[in-house]
Design a protein around this motif. Structure first.
Motif, PDB file in Angstrom:
ATOM      1  N   ASN A 181      26.703 -24.035 -13.959  1.00  0.00           N
ATOM      2  CA  ASN A 181      26.047 -24.841 -12.942  1.00  0.00           C
ATOM      3  C   ASN A 181      26.827 -24.824 -11.638  1.00  0.00           C
ATOM      4  N   ASP A 182      27.998 -24.266 -11.666  1.00  0.00           N
ATOM      5  CA  ASP A 182      28.856 -24.249 -10.491  1.00  0.00           C
ATOM      6  C   ASP A 182      28.331 -23.212  -9.508  1.00  0.00           C
ATOM      7  N   ALA A 183      27.876 -23.665  -8.349  1.00  0.00           N
ATOM      8  CA  ALA A 183      27.306 -22.749  -7.359  1.00  0.00           C
ATOM      9  C   ALA A 183      28.342 -21.786  -6.818  1.00  0.00           C
ATOM     10  N   ALA A 184      29.636 -22.097  -7.008  1.00  0.00           N
ATOM     11  CA  ALA A 184      30.697 -21.243  -6.487  1.00  0.00           C
ATOM     12  C   ALA A 184      30.952 -20.035  -7.378  1.00  0.00           C
ATOM     13  N   ILE A 185      30.367 -20.030  -8.562  1.00  0.00           N
ATOM     14  CA  ILE A 185      30.546 -18.897  -9.460  1.00  0.00           C
ATOM     15  C   ILE A 185      29.919 -17.650  -8.842  1.00  0.00           C
ATOM     16  N   ARG A 186      30.667 -16.591  -8.798  1.00  0.00           N
ATOM     17  CA  ARG A 186      30.144 -15.336  -8.247  1.00  0.00           C
ATOM     18  C   ARG A 186      29.723 -14.423  -9.394  1.00  0.00           C
ATOM     19  N   GLU A 187      28.484 -13.967  -9.329  1.00  0.00           N
ATOM     20  CA  GLU A 187      27.981 -13.067 -10.365  1.00  0.00           C
ATOM     21  C   GLU A 187      28.263 -11.623  -9.987  1.00  0.00           C
ATOM     22  N   ILE A 188      28.799 -10.866 -10.933  1.00  0.00           N
ATOM     23  CA  ILE A 188      29.034  -9.439 -10.757  1.00  0.00           C
ATOM     24  C   ILE A 188      28.164  -8.693 -11.767  1.00  0.00           C
ATOM     25  N   SER A 224      32.306 -10.048 -24.551  1.00  0.00           N
ATOM     26  CA  SER A 224      32.570 -11.074 -25.573  1.00  0.00           C
ATOM     27  C   SER A 224      33.224 -12.321 -24.991  1.00  0.00           C
ATOM     28  N   ASP A 225      33.476 -12.329 -23.680  1.00  0.00           N
ATOM     29  CA  ASP A 225      34.156 -13.442 -22.999  1.00  0.00           C
ATOM     30  C   ASP A 225      35.613 -13.588 -23.397  1.00  0.00           C
ATOM     31  N   ASN A 226      36.159 -12.585 -24.071  1.00  0.00           N
ATOM     32  CA  ASN A 226      37.595 -12.621 -24.344  1.00  0.00           C
ATOM     33  C   ASN A 226      38.399 -12.349 -23.080  1.00  0.00           C
ATOM     34  N   VAL A 227      37.796 -11.648 -22.147  1.00  0.00           N
ATOM     35  CA  VAL A 227      38.381 -11.468 -20.822  1.00  0.00           C
ATOM     36  C   VAL A 227      37.523 -12.260 -19.840  1.00  0.00           C
ATOM     37  N   GLN A 228      38.121 -13.233 -19.196  1.00  0.00           N
ATOM     38  CA  GLN A 228      37.403 -14.068 -18.236  1.00  0.00           C
ATOM     39  C   GLN A 228      38.168 -14.112 -16.922  1.00  0.00           C
ATOM     40  N   VAL A 229      37.414 -14.293 -15.860  1.00  0.00           N
ATOM     41  CA  VAL A 229      38.004 -14.396 -14.529  1.00  0.00           C
ATOM     42  C   VAL A 229      37.485 -15.683 -13.898  1.00  0.00           C
ATOM     43  N   TYR A 238      34.150 -16.184 -11.624  1.00  0.00           N
ATOM     44  CA  TYR A 238      33.285 -15.003 -11.740  1.00  0.00           C
ATOM     45  C   TYR A 238      32.519 -15.022 -13.053  1.00  0.00           C
ATOM     46  N   ARG A 239      31.296 -14.544 -12.988  1.00  0.00           N
ATOM     47  CA  ARG A 239      30.482 -14.342 -14.180  1.00  0.00           C
ATOM     48  C   ARG A 239      29.988 -12.890 -14.159  1.00  0.00           C
ATOM     49  N   PHE A 240      30.133 -12.216 -15.286  1.00  0.00           N
ATOM     50  CA  PHE A 240      29.760 -10.809 -15.386  1.00  0.00           C
ATOM     51  C   PHE A 240      28.500 -10.670 -16.235  1.00  0.00           C
ATOM     52  N   THR A 241      27.488 -10.024 -15.694  1.00  0.00           N
ATOM     53  CA  THR A 241      26.269  -9.768 -16.455  1.00  0.00           C
ATOM     54  C   THR A 241      26.168  -8.273 -16.712  1.00  0.00           C
ATOM     55  N   HIS A 242      25.720  -7.921 -17.907  1.00  0.00           N
ATOM     56  CA  HIS A 242      25.748  -6.529 -18.366  1.00  0.00           C
ATOM     57  C   HIS A 242      24.324  -6.016 -18.589  1.00  0.00           C
ATOM     58  N   THR A 243      24.037  -4.863 -18.020  1.00  0.00           N
ATOM     59  CA  THR A 243      22.780  -4.160 -18.244  1.00  0.00           C
ATOM     60  C   THR A 243      23.094  -2.815 -18.880  1.00  0.00           C
ATOM     61  N   LEU A 244      22.376  -2.486 -19.954  1.00  0.00           N
ATOM     62  CA  LEU A 244      22.624  -1.245 -20.683  1.00  0.00           C
ATOM     63  C   LEU A 244      21.456  -0.285 -20.483  1.00  0.00           C
ATOM     64  N   THR A 245      21.739   0.864 -19.894  1.00  0.00           N
ATOM     65  CA  THR A 245      20.718   1.864 -19.586  1.00  0.00           C
ATOM     66  C   THR A 245      21.342   3.246 -19.696  1.00  0.00           C
ATOM     67  N   HIS A 256      39.302  -5.570  -6.014  1.00  0.00           N
ATOM     68  CA  HIS A 256      40.567  -5.639  -6.771  1.00  0.00           C
ATOM     69  C   HIS A 256      40.427  -6.553  -7.986  1.00  0.00           C
ATOM     70  N   ILE A 257      39.797  -7.694  -7.810  1.00  0.00           N
ATOM     71  CA  ILE A 257      39.632  -8.648  -8.919  1.00  0.00           C
ATOM     72  C   ILE A 257      38.772  -8.039 -10.025  1.00  0.00           C
ATOM     73  N   VAL A 258      37.674  -7.388  -9.648  1.00  0.00           N
ATOM     74  CA  VAL A 258      36.766  -6.809 -10.640  1.00  0.00           C
ATOM     75  C   VAL A 258      37.421  -5.613 -11.332  1.00  0.00           C
ATOM     76  N   ALA A 259      38.139  -4.796 -10.576  1.00  0.00           N
ATOM     77  CA  ALA A 259      38.828  -3.650 -11.176  1.00  0.00           C
ATOM     78  C   ALA A 259      39.859  -4.117 -12.193  1.00  0.00           C
ATOM     79  N   LYS A 260      40.557  -5.194 -11.878  1.00  0.00           N
ATOM     80  CA  LYS A 260      41.541  -5.749 -12.818  1.00  0.00           C
ATOM     81  C   LYS A 260      40.842  -6.268 -14.072  1.00  0.00           C
ATOM     82  N   ALA A 261      39.671  -6.868 -13.906  1.00  0.00           N
ATOM     83  CA  ALA A 261      38.919  -7.374 -15.058  1.00  0.00           C
ATOM     84  C   ALA A 261      38.497  -6.235 -15.974  1.00  0.00           C
ATOM     85  N   LEU A 262      38.045  -5.116 -15.383  1.00  0.00           N
ATOM     86  CA  LEU A 262      37.657  -3.970 -16.205  1.00  0.00           C
ATOM     87  C   LEU A 262      38.863  -3.392 -16.932  1.00  0.00           C
TER      88      LEU A 262
END
Length: 289
Positions: free
Chosen positions: A9-16, A35-40, A43-50, A207-213
């Motif tokens: 619900n936090d509007a400050a959360i950035r979706e990647i 699996s949310d074992n890695v969290q930032v 930030y919220r990460f959404t995954h699309t598989l194609t 940089h933040i997203v690259a570190k998360a990956l």
């Protein structure tokens, strides 16, 4: 198919937005994040598989996802909008895409046969054209190449993904492994696919997203049993032992860092593609981390 982390619900959360192929190696790589074992925080990460060829075209035509898996062959077409991430790549160490056929054609014969290929932006296609510029091809979904070769629709096919381990079960012959050919030609591993990130995110977010990956890949490697269990749902036609072998081929220390020879191989592959007229414009490669 999409999987999402729980909404906030936090509007400050950035979706990647992250897009990758529904394959066991990519699933293993992104297990930590999915699996949310890695969290930032923040930030919220959404995954699309194609499938990878769809992702190649979506990145080229729309620059749609923040992070997307791409074939290295596709990168020159998206380089204005995306940078390559320094981690997350798949590199073949003396192995790679293969030409398979119902009978053992010679290399001279195979050059005169129409080959079913998994897409013209795939690295498999680029390597094939470096090997045999004159070869005739037709695009077939990657998971239909072996069935259509077996059905007699094509005399040979260029296979990627799990087919590299399962083709012999169908009585097919390996004509050439293009990863071996590339290594013999250049002395380098064959870079197949990587992850690209939208430049418009800006240096700090990149940089933040690259570190998360990086952390997600490291988590999978450090928790192999759990990551493999997650990856098995995408391991088409592979038993656990073969899935472990396949994942090991494409998610390893080079996935954390290409290494100098890996980066050299990426540049050489794309430069050769441009010099041979397969890639129409000069390639500008920069790695972000």
């Amino acid at each position: 198919m999409s999987t999402q982390t729980p909404a906030s619900n936090d509007a400050a959360i950035r979706e990647i937005t992250i897009a990758h192929s529904p394959d066991s190696d990519d699933a293993f790589m992104f297990y930590g994040l999915a699996s949310d074992n890695v969290q930032v925080p923040g930030y919220r990460f959404t995954h699309t598989l194609t499938d990878i060829e769809t992702l190649n075209h979506k990145a080229m035509n729309e620059a749609f996802y923040d992070v997307t898996a791409v074939s290295f062959h596709a990168y020159p077409y998206i380089q204005d909008n995306y940078a390559l991430m320094a981690c997350g790549g798949s590199v073949g160490e003396n192995y790679g895409p293969m030409i398979i056929a119902p009978r053992p054609y010679s290399l001279d014969e195979i050059r005169k046969i129409k080959i079913a290929v998994p897409g013209t932006l795939t690295t498999a296609y680029l390597t094939l054209k470096l090997f045999a510029p004159e070869i005739e091809t037709e695009v077939v979904p990657f998971d239909q190449i072996i069935p259509q070769v077996l059905a007699g629709k094509y005399d040979a096919g260029l296979i990627i993904h799990e087919g590299q381990l399962t083709y012999s079960h169908s009585g097919l012959h390996k004509i050439i492994d293009l990863g071996v050919w590339w290594q013999e030609q250049t002395g380098l591993p064959l870079p197949l696919g990587g992850n690209a990130i939208r430049r418009s995110l800006g240096p700090e977010v990149i940089h933040i997203v690259a570190k998360a990956l990086y952390d997600s890949i490291k988590f999978g490697l450090d928790h192999r049993k759990d990551a493999l269990a997650h990856a098995m749902q995408y391991a088409r036609d592979l038993d656990p032992e073969m899935a472990n072998q396949f994942v090991g081929m494409y998610v390893n220390e080079r996935t954390l860092s290409y290494g100098e020879d890996g980066r050299t191989a990426i540049r050489k592959l794309l430069q050769m593609g441009h010099e041979r007229g397969i890639i129409p414009h000069p390639v500008k490669i920069d790695f972000v981390e």
